[in-house]
Design an enzyme around this catalytic site. Structure first.
Site, PDB file in Angstrom:
ATOM      1  N   TRP A  51      -8.262  10.016 -11.914  1.00 35.75           N
ATOM      2  CA  TRP A  51      -9.534  10.290 -11.265  1.00 35.75           C
ATOM      3  C   TRP A  51      -9.465  11.610 -10.477  1.00 35.75           C
ATOM      4  CZ3 TRP A  51      -7.309   5.294 -10.915  1.00 35.75           C
ATOM      5  CH2 TRP A  51      -7.873   4.373 -11.795  1.00 35.75           C
ATOM      6  N   GLU A  76       3.610  -1.731  -6.730  1.00 34.39           N
ATOM      7  CA  GLU A  76       3.676  -0.884  -5.536  1.00 34.39           C
ATOM      8  C   GLU A  76       2.706  -1.326  -4.443  1.00 34.39           C
ATOM      9  OE1 GLU A  76       5.174   3.256  -6.929  1.00 34.39           O
ATOM     10  OE2 GLU A  76       3.227   2.973  -7.861  1.00 34.39           O
ATOM     11  N   GLU A  82       6.754  -4.582  -5.086  1.00 29.18           N
ATOM     12  CA  GLU A  82       7.058  -4.924  -6.471  1.00 29.18           C
ATOM     13  C   GLU A  82       6.587  -3.798  -7.376  1.00 29.18           C
ATOM     14  OE1 GLU A  82       3.371  -6.025  -7.695  1.00 29.18           O
ATOM     15  OE2 GLU A  82       3.600  -4.802  -5.901  1.00 29.18           O
TER      16      GLU A  82
END
Length: 821
Positions: A336, A453, A450
């Site tokens: 984006w 993130e 994890e």
């Protein structure tokens, strides 16, 4: 071949700087490429028919936002190269990542064909442009080139100049000691420098619907753009060259080296058989780069005659840096980016997890040298504590600095794979592996973040890699370095993690199934500080609340109601059998809950209630959004099918369909109705504005091709599968300052691993008596003490405290662990 030092014109500066806020280009690329040459330190990307970010001199340093053209007859039409054409992008030659973009004007009878490559001899981008169509229209067609510098990864603070030389005007731009230069083979006509959104060339020509009128010769310290009319006369073919340089401190701050690069690149034919032109040299560089160990899939494995397999291989190679050899970034894109701030570094960074996925995929494709270079780069980038930054620039500077334990374990696994492949040459990864194993023990057992993130806790995917990493480290310690004692210590810690998989990560009372299933994550609160730290938080998947990121408002959910596909790593790495009943049931849960049936085939979302993705109306992700399906997760699900002995070819066909004509695997795909006016235009199954290509996605595809071709999962670790398919001795129960458990089963051993030497004072009778035990130092730098207990001690307690020997101080707290029957 040189040129005299340029004269930078400054007598007619553009007013009203610094321009609008700087943004990046769209992330759904049509192509990425580079020359197979260390002399060419540029990487280019394309999207929507134009060149977007170009990186120099490192694979993580973008220097421009985009380079495009504008076209007009001066009266009736004014065409933007992105908006007023339809585009088709294809490789010029299947052996090299050079690309031909054919752009057909909407409403007018002409085409623009761009052949885009990097010079093999220098840091110069080359674009051969050919105009085709109605002769009368082409005769009066004005062609402008428009360049938006973002030098050193910054759109703000750039300066642009018209440079006067003995052979005509050139365009140059600068920030600090970095310069770029732009010219055309036929020369430049009218030129101008301006501030974006104020007085740049797009505003001049497209915005005002007129032939170029402004002629400012400099724009200083802002978000700038450079514009020039191509001085083509009646020619329908010309070549654009964009060159780069970084001046050393001893040199004057001039664009001369970049201008020399451009002039020399334009002095050689672009397309010539003998002697070879720029295009032929570019293709030959890649075509001749064929490893003698290159893997060829069994005939019929892929559905496209290995097209995507080869392109994926080249895409991964194109993500390697040429100065810090072995460094592989996650994607040459900024998700984006068209709404991202100037400071957004996107995915052109090193993530150790993603990098190991890419290196392992290249190993699966038969490459040996680059995976080894990758391992040595990771060893060089390792932190003193044995871990790695969450992600970082090529020079080692961290971008985000969380701790993700799978990013510590995967480099160990990569070292083991290269050892077993006989590919280490003279490199010995012992120091790196043992330091990483130490970090896994001391920083765990829960992970601060994890693999998505976002959350702290016990993640099945992270635990799978940590167990596998420790077993690999143990195997290396015993069989390569002759240290059976360290090997046993590492295996015991892996066994401790494995013994808790179900108690930490499986719910038996969740509403998603009437049978036990793996949850996405059991949250903990021990890696934070102050009042948020709870090292004795109950390890209970039935009662825990998981707070999801990227969602507005109240985002707490029962942990047992959130699932993802991360548990599949337990099967892939060999920790659990594909026939394990809980695994089988959880596969059914994610198939029912996370699978989207797209036109190309099934695709999976990360987890239910995910908020990382494009919004409902196609709006870009800006911190909140709607999670969309990821093609790489289809690859993970496919690997389970292969592990279970079923056919993976239909899944390969789905991934090939996801890649489409561009041959690029996106991070996310759109799973809703068509939104043709969104950016990018969205249709069911099309890429969103997330990263594309995603190196991890292409790595997953390569490994799936290898697995299907071999009839066995390439990633499966036999030493792990063997250990966890056989009976073994009970493991110690681990207590540390992040996991201050209060109860263990009588008869087990309580192990306390620490990062420094300590004396344990322990009492079994409520401090009426006590014993002092000095810690034992292991070869990996972990200090530990074991406290054996007997079954007959059930109902009793262990009370203890610690004295730090280095600083000669008590910890200041007493701890108690109850012994249960």
């Amino acid at each position: 071949m040189g040129v005299p030092v340029a004269t930078l014109l400054t007598d007619n500066p553009a007013p009203n700087g610094p321009g609008v806020a700087a943004m990046w280009a769209r992330a759904d690329k049509d192509a990425v490429g580079t020359a197979w040459s260390a002399a060419s330190q540029i990487w280019f990307t394309m999207a929507g028919g134009v060149v977007t970010e170009v990186y120099f001199p490192d694979v993580d340093t973008p220097q421009i936002r985009d380079l495009q053209m504008m076209f007009t007859d001066g009266e009736t039409f004014f065409h933007d190269a992105q908006r007023d054409f339809t585009h088709a992008c294809a490789q010029i030659d299947p052996n090299a990542p050079g690309f031909r973009v054919t752009s057909t004007a909407i409403g007018q009878d002409y085409q623009v064909i761009q052949d885009v490559i990097a010079s093999s001899d220098s840091s110069c981008l080359l674009i051969r442009v050919r105009l085709q169509g109605d002769a009368a229209l082409l005769a009066k067609l004005k062609v402008y080139v428009l360049l938006a510098p973002h030098i050193l990864g910054q759109g703000a603070g750039n300066s642009a100049f018209v440079a006067q030389t003995t052979d005509g005007l050139k365009l140059v731009a600068q920030r600090d000691d970095c310069w770029l230069a732009l010219n055309a083979s036929c020369g430049l006509g009218a030129t101008s420098c301006g501030f974006v959104g104020i007085n740049d060339g797009w505003t001049d020509v497209i915005g005002h619907r007129r032939a170029m009128a402004w002629n400012y010769n400099c724009a200083r310290n802002g978000n700038v753009a450079l514009t020039a009319e191509i001085n083509r006369g009646t020619d329908t073919e010309f070549v654009l060259a964009l060159g780069f340089c970084v001046n050393s401190q001893a040199m004057s701050s001039q664009p001369n080296p970049a201008m020399v690069t451009v002039r020399e690149a334009l002095s050689y034919p672009f397309d010539q058989a003998n002697p070879p032109g720029q295009l032929q040299t570019f293709i030959a560089g890649w075509a001749n780069n064929v490893s003698p160990t290159r893997f060829k899939p069994v005939d019929g494995t892929t559905g496209d005659d290995n097209r995507l397999f080869k392109l994926s291989h080249d895409i991964l190679l194109s993500h390697e840096d040429k100065n810090s050899l072995g460094a592989l970034v996650a994607s040459l894109s900024i998700p984006w980016g068209y709404t991202g701030s100037d400071q957004n570094s996107g995915y052109h960074l090193v993530w150790p997890r993603d990098m190991c996925q890419s290196a392992t995929a290249l190993l699966a494709a038969g490459e040996l040298d680059l995976p080894l270079r990758g391992l040595m780069f990771l060893a060089t980038s390792q932190s003193p504590d044995g871990g790695w930054h969450q992600n970082f620039f090529i020079n080692g500077d961290p971008y985000w600095d969380g701790t993700q334990l799978d990013e510590i374990s995967y480099p160990i696994i990569l070292a083991w794979r290269l050892t077993r492949a006989g590919a280490l040459q003279n490199y010995n990864p012992k120091r790196m592996v043992l330091a990483a194993a130490r970090a896994l023990i001391l920083k765990g057992p829960m992970t601060q973040e994890e693999r998505w993130e976002e959350n702290e806790g016990y993640s099945p995917s992270t635990l799978a890699s940590n167990i596998a990493g420790l077993i690999c480290a143990a195997d290396l310690a015993e069989n390569e370095w002759g240290d059976a004692v360290t090997a046993q210590f590492l295996r015991e810690h892996a066994d401790f993690l494995e013994s808790h998989l179900e108690s930490w990560c499986v719910t038996r009372h969740g509403s998603l199934s009437d049978q036990p299933y793996y949850i996405r994550l059991l949250p903990t609160q021990v890696k934070s500080v102050g009042d948020n730290r709870h090292p004795t938080l109950p390890e209970d998947p039935e009662s825990a609340t998981l707070y999801l990121k990227n969602l507005p408002g109240d985002n707490g959910f029962p942990a047992r109601e959130i699932v993802d596909g991360g548990f599949l790593e337990l099967v892939r790495l060999g920790v659990r059998s594909p026939q394990d009943p809980i695994i089988v049931n959880t596969v059914a849960v994610i198939d029912a809950l996370l699978k989207d049936d797209l036109p190309q085939g099934p695709c999976y979302r990360r987890y239910n209630h995910d908020g990382y993705g494009q919004g409902d109306q196609g709006q870009p992700f800006t911190g909140v959004g709607v999670g969309r399906p990821w093609p790489l997760l289809t690859g993970e699900r496919a690997h389970y099918e292969v592990a279970a002995g079923r056919d993976g070819k239909p899944w390969l066909r789905t991934l090939e369909a996801f890649a489409g004509k561009r041959g690029l695997i996106a991070e996310q795909l759109w799973n809703a109705g068509p939104l043709p006016d969104a950016m990018p235009p969205l249709d069911l199954g099309s890429p969103t504005g997330s990263a594309m290509p995603l190196a991890w996605g292409h790595a997953e595809y390569i490994k799936l091709v290898r697995s299907v071709s071999d009839g066995a999962v390439f990633d499966r670790l036999g030493i792990v599968a063997k250990r966890y398919s056989q009976p073994r001795q009970p493991s110690p129960e681990v207590w540390n300052l992040d996991r201050q458990i209060t109860t263990i089963e009588a008869g087990k051993t309580l192990r306390l691993p620490m990062g420094g030497p300590f004396r344990l004072r322990v009492s079994r009778d409520g401090w009426a008596n006590w014993q002092d035990i000095d810690s034992t130092l292991t070869a990996i730098g972990v200090h530990y003490t074991d406290l054996p207990t007997q079954a007959g001690e059930a109902g009793g307690t262990l009370a203890f405290t610690l004295f730090w020997l280095d600083s000669e101080r008590w910890i200041g707290s007493n701890f108690t662990v109850s012994l249960k029957s």
